[in-house]
Scaffold this active site. Sequence first.
Site, PDB file in Angstrom:
ATOM      1  CD  GLU A  98      -1.910  -3.355 -10.946  1.00 28.41           C
ATOM      2  OE1 GLU A  98      -2.247  -2.249 -10.541  1.00 28.41           O
ATOM      3  OE2 GLU A  98      -1.027  -3.482 -11.753  1.00 28.41           O
ATOM      4  CB  CYS A 138       3.849  -2.511 -14.653  1.00 31.04           C
ATOM      5  SG  CYS A 138       4.071  -3.065 -12.949  1.00 31.04           S
ATOM      6  CB  CYS A 198       1.269  -5.617 -11.532  1.00 31.07           C
ATOM      7  SG  CYS A 198       1.608  -4.250 -10.394  1.00 31.07           S
ATOM      8  CG  HIS A 237       2.502  -0.739  -8.927  1.00 31.26           C
ATOM      9  ND1 HIS A 237       2.826  -1.059 -10.223  1.00 31.26           N
ATOM     10  CD2 HIS A 237       3.424   0.174  -8.521  1.00 31.26           C
ATOM     11  CE1 HIS A 237       3.897  -0.371 -10.589  1.00 31.26           C
ATOM     12  NE2 HIS A 237       4.281   0.379  -9.562  1.00 31.26           N
TER      13      HIS A 237
END
Length: 151
Positions: A55, A83, A86, A53
């Site tokens: 992040e 999420c 993260c 992801h």
Amino acid sequence: MTFKSHMDAALDEARQAAARGEVPVGAVLVDPTGRIVARAGNRTRELSDPTAHAEILAIRAACAAAKSERLPGHALYVTLEPCAMCATAIAAARIARLYFGASDPKSGGVAHGARVFTHPQCHHVPEIYDGIAAAESEALLKRFFQERRAP
């Protein structure tokens, strides 16, 4: 760089992710002086890695540059509510401030869903600012998914 330019940089990363066929999420990490030290867009498909992801990639790059697993005083700008995975990484890295654009009622881990920062097991809670460039972030996501669902 300014507050707006940091989110603009995250939006640029989201656009680049979309151009690669990735869900358009972008993130930038800013050090205490206001300098962008890492930037990334989603790369889960490209890397065949469910943890890639935006992040996570930005946190990894900033930690590597700092030669530390912690990023005190840093701020993370991301186009979509992080999420749970993260959000947990944000807490583990001790990031001071989180700015995010679009809310994610389905998979969010900050204001929705798991609400990671509200759990007593969470050892660090950043300052949280939501709705930053939300309309533009939402529009990128909607356009991306509409294009993929079109007949």
